[in-house]
Motif scaffolding. Structure first.
Motif, PDB file in Angstrom:
ATOM      1  N   LYS A 123       0.843  -1.198   0.000  1.00  0.00           N
ATOM      2  CA  LYS A 123       0.000   0.000   0.000  1.00  0.00           C
ATOM      3  C   LYS A 123       0.881   1.253   0.000  1.00  0.00           C
ATOM      4  O   LYS A 123       0.616   2.217  -0.724  1.00  0.00           O
ATOM      5  CB  LYS A 123      -0.939   0.012   1.203  1.00  0.00           C
ATOM      6  CG  LYS A 123      -2.090  -0.945   1.078  1.00  0.00           C
ATOM      7  CD  LYS A 123      -2.983  -0.876   2.309  1.00  0.00           C
ATOM      8  CE  LYS A 123      -4.105  -1.898   2.205  1.00  0.00           C
ATOM      9  NZ  LYS A 123      -4.962  -1.885   3.402  1.00  0.00           N
ATOM     10  N   ASN A 124       1.925   1.228   0.807  1.00  0.00           N
ATOM     11  CA  ASN A 124       2.852   2.367   0.852  1.00  0.00           C
ATOM     12  C   ASN A 124       3.526   2.554  -0.506  1.00  0.00           C
ATOM     13  O   ASN A 124       3.699   3.686  -0.974  1.00  0.00           O
ATOM     14  CB  ASN A 124       3.911   2.172   1.937  1.00  0.00           C
ATOM     15  CG  ASN A 124       3.342   2.296   3.336  1.00  0.00           C
ATOM     16  OD1 ASN A 124       2.285   2.911   3.532  1.00  0.00           O
ATOM     17  ND2 ASN A 124       4.024   1.714   4.309  1.00  0.00           N
ATOM     18  N   LEU A 125       3.928   1.473  -1.124  1.00  0.00           N
ATOM     19  CA  LEU A 125       4.573   1.564  -2.440  1.00  0.00           C
ATOM     20  C   LEU A 125       3.597   2.092  -3.487  1.00  0.00           C
ATOM     21  O   LEU A 125       3.984   2.892  -4.355  1.00  0.00           O
ATOM     22  CB  LEU A 125       5.111   0.196  -2.872  1.00  0.00           C
ATOM     23  CG  LEU A 125       6.357  -0.304  -2.147  1.00  0.00           C
ATOM     24  CD1 LEU A 125       6.682  -1.726  -2.570  1.00  0.00           C
ATOM     25  CD2 LEU A 125       7.536   0.621  -2.429  1.00  0.00           C
ATOM     26  N   GLN A 126       2.346   1.656  -3.406  1.00  0.00           N
ATOM     27  CA  GLN A 126       1.331   2.157  -4.345  1.00  0.00           C
ATOM     28  C   GLN A 126       1.147   3.662  -4.171  1.00  0.00           C
ATOM     29  O   GLN A 126       1.053   4.416  -5.156  1.00  0.00           O
ATOM     30  CB  GLN A 126      -0.003   1.428  -4.139  1.00  0.00           C
ATOM     31  CG  GLN A 126      -0.031   0.031  -4.679  1.00  0.00           C
ATOM     32  CD  GLN A 126      -1.358  -0.690  -4.356  1.00  0.00           C
ATOM     33  OE1 GLN A 126      -2.201  -0.162  -3.648  1.00  0.00           O
ATOM     34  NE2 GLN A 126      -1.496  -1.899  -4.892  1.00  0.00           N
ATOM     35  N   ASP A 127       1.114   4.095  -2.922  1.00  0.00           N
ATOM     36  CA  ASP A 127       0.976   5.531  -2.653  1.00  0.00           C
ATOM     37  C   ASP A 127       2.182   6.305  -3.210  1.00  0.00           C
ATOM     38  O   ASP A 127       2.027   7.370  -3.829  1.00  0.00           O
ATOM     39  CB  ASP A 127       0.844   5.803  -1.156  1.00  0.00           C
ATOM     40  CG  ASP A 127      -0.499   5.369  -0.589  1.00  0.00           C
ATOM     41  OD1 ASP A 127      -1.447   5.181  -1.396  1.00  0.00           O
ATOM     42  OD2 ASP A 127      -0.607   5.200   0.657  1.00  0.00           O
ATOM     43  N   GLN A 128       3.369   5.751  -3.003  1.00  0.00           N
ATOM     44  CA  GLN A 128       4.578   6.409  -3.502  1.00  0.00           C
ATOM     45  C   GLN A 128       4.567   6.461  -5.037  1.00  0.00           C
ATOM     46  O   GLN A 128       4.949   7.475  -5.645  1.00  0.00           O
ATOM     47  CB  GLN A 128       5.833   5.684  -3.009  1.00  0.00           C
ATOM     48  CG  GLN A 128       6.100   5.874  -1.545  1.00  0.00           C
ATOM     49  CD  GLN A 128       7.284   5.030  -1.046  1.00  0.00           C
ATOM     50  OE1 GLN A 128       7.941   4.353  -1.826  1.00  0.00           O
ATOM     51  NE2 GLN A 128       7.540   5.112   0.254  1.00  0.00           N
ATOM     52  N   LEU A 129       4.117   5.387  -5.685  1.00  0.00           N
ATOM     53  CA  LEU A 129       4.054   5.374  -7.130  1.00  0.00           C
ATOM     54  C   LEU A 129       3.028   6.380  -7.650  1.00  0.00           C
ATOM     55  O   LEU A 129       3.268   7.058  -8.656  1.00  0.00           O
ATOM     56  CB  LEU A 129       3.674   3.965  -7.646  1.00  0.00           C
ATOM     57  CG  LEU A 129       4.802   2.944  -7.697  1.00  0.00           C
ATOM     58  CD1 LEU A 129       4.263   1.573  -8.047  1.00  0.00           C
ATOM     59  CD2 LEU A 129       5.852   3.364  -8.709  1.00  0.00           C
ATOM     60  N   ARG A 130       1.928   6.522  -6.979  1.00  0.00           N
ATOM     61  CA  ARG A 130       0.917   7.510  -7.380  1.00  0.00           C
ATOM     62  C   ARG A 130       1.505   8.919  -7.323  1.00  0.00           C
ATOM     63  O   ARG A 130       1.265   9.728  -8.203  1.00  0.00           O
ATOM     64  CB  ARG A 130      -0.310   7.398  -6.457  1.00  0.00           C
ATOM     65  CG  ARG A 130      -1.233   6.298  -6.862  1.00  0.00           C
ATOM     66  CD  ARG A 130      -2.572   6.401  -6.087  1.00  0.00           C
ATOM     67  NE  ARG A 130      -3.161   5.060  -6.093  1.00  0.00           N
ATOM     68  CZ  ARG A 130      -3.430   4.324  -5.029  1.00  0.00           C
ATOM     69  NH1 ARG A 130      -3.198   4.811  -3.823  1.00  0.00           N
ATOM     70  NH2 ARG A 130      -3.956   3.137  -5.145  1.00  0.00           N
ATOM     71  N   HIS A 131       2.245   9.190  -6.234  1.00  0.00           N
ATOM     72  CA  HIS A 131       2.852  10.525  -6.086  1.00  0.00           C
ATOM     73  C   HIS A 131       3.885  10.762  -7.161  1.00  0.00           C
ATOM     74  O   HIS A 131       4.020  11.887  -7.664  1.00  0.00           O
ATOM     75  CB  HIS A 131       3.486  10.692  -4.703  1.00  0.00           C
ATOM     76  CG  HIS A 131       2.500  10.921  -3.605  1.00  0.00           C
ATOM     77  ND1 HIS A 131       1.752  12.069  -3.521  1.00  0.00           N
ATOM     78  CD2 HIS A 131       2.136  10.168  -2.541  1.00  0.00           C
ATOM     79  CE1 HIS A 131       0.959  11.996  -2.456  1.00  0.00           C
ATOM     80  NE2 HIS A 131       1.180  10.840  -1.839  1.00  0.00           N
ATOM     81  N   LEU A 132       4.638   9.718  -7.531  1.00  0.00           N
ATOM     82  CA  LEU A 132       5.659   9.879  -8.563  1.00  0.00           C
ATOM     83  C   LEU A 132       5.047  10.067  -9.942  1.00  0.00           C
ATOM     84  O   LEU A 132       5.595  10.775 -10.784  1.00  0.00           O
ATOM     85  CB  LEU A 132       6.591   8.660  -8.581  1.00  0.00           C
ATOM     86  CG  LEU A 132       7.548   8.525  -7.427  1.00  0.00           C
ATOM     87  CD1 LEU A 132       8.301   7.194  -7.509  1.00  0.00           C
ATOM     88  CD2 LEU A 132       8.550   9.677  -7.421  1.00  0.00           C
ATOM     89  N   LEU A 133       3.935   9.410 -10.176  1.00  0.00           N
ATOM     90  CA  LEU A 133       3.301   9.485 -11.495  1.00  0.00           C
ATOM     91  C   LEU A 133       2.481  10.751 -11.683  1.00  0.00           C
ATOM     92  O   LEU A 133       2.082  11.075 -12.801  1.00  0.00           O
ATOM     93  CB  LEU A 133       2.433   8.248 -11.733  1.00  0.00           C
ATOM     94  CG  LEU A 133       3.192   6.940 -11.833  1.00  0.00           C
ATOM     95  CD1 LEU A 133       2.218   5.770 -11.922  1.00  0.00           C
ATOM     96  CD2 LEU A 133       4.128   6.946 -13.028  1.00  0.00           C
ATOM     97  N   LYS A 134       2.247  11.516 -10.671  1.00  0.00           N
ATOM     98  CA  LYS A 134       1.462  12.753 -10.791  1.00  0.00           C
ATOM     99  C   LYS A 134       2.250  13.838 -11.427  1.00  0.00           C
ATOM    100  O   LYS A 134       3.290  14.131 -11.537  1.00  0.00           O
ATOM    101  CB  LYS A 134       0.959  13.195  -9.428  1.00  0.00           C
ATOM    102  CG  LYS A 134      -0.180  12.366  -8.938  1.00  0.00           C
ATOM    103  CD  LYS A 134      -0.694  12.985  -7.652  1.00  0.00           C
ATOM    104  CE  LYS A 134      -1.802  12.156  -7.087  1.00  0.00           C
ATOM    105  NZ  LYS A 134      -2.383  12.688  -5.899  1.00  0.00           N
TER     106      LYS A 134
END
Length: 103
Positions: free
Chosen positions: A92-103
């Motif tokens: 879940k933390n990695l998914q959140d980090q990936l979302r922030h990076l992809l924004k």
């Protein structure tokens, strides 16, 4: 003649006594045989009870061993569950980090 007359009576009474004694002894032998058979049956029942007890003891020991193994398996499953929960949290933390990076 008196002596010949007494002999059959004496012989008959001896035969009667002997017959009574034989009958009595036969009754005693029958009673003794019954008692021996009862004792034999009791021994047979005790032997069967002992065999059943050994079988039950083996079953109890096997059950105890199975419970011990199940306890170990349960402990391992708990460790695996904890590890999976940690991995889910990390994902879940990695998914959140990936979302922030992809924004």
């Amino acid at each position: 003649m008196a002596s010949t007359e007494t002999q059959p009576r004496f012989g008959q009474s001896v035969k009667g006594l002997l017959s009574d004694k034989v009958g009595s002894c036969s009754g005693d032998v029958i009673a003794m045989t019954r008692q021996v058979l009862k004792g034999s049956r009791s021994q047979e029942l005790l032997g069967q009870a002992a065999r059943n007890m050994v079988i039950q003891e083996d079953a109890i020991l096997h059950s105890e061993d199975s419970l011990r193994k199940m306890s170990i398996i349960t402990t391992h499953l708990q460790y695996q569950q904890e590890a999976i929960q940690k991995n889910v949290e990390h994902s879940k933390n990695l998914q959140d980090q990936l979302r922030h990076l992809l924004k």
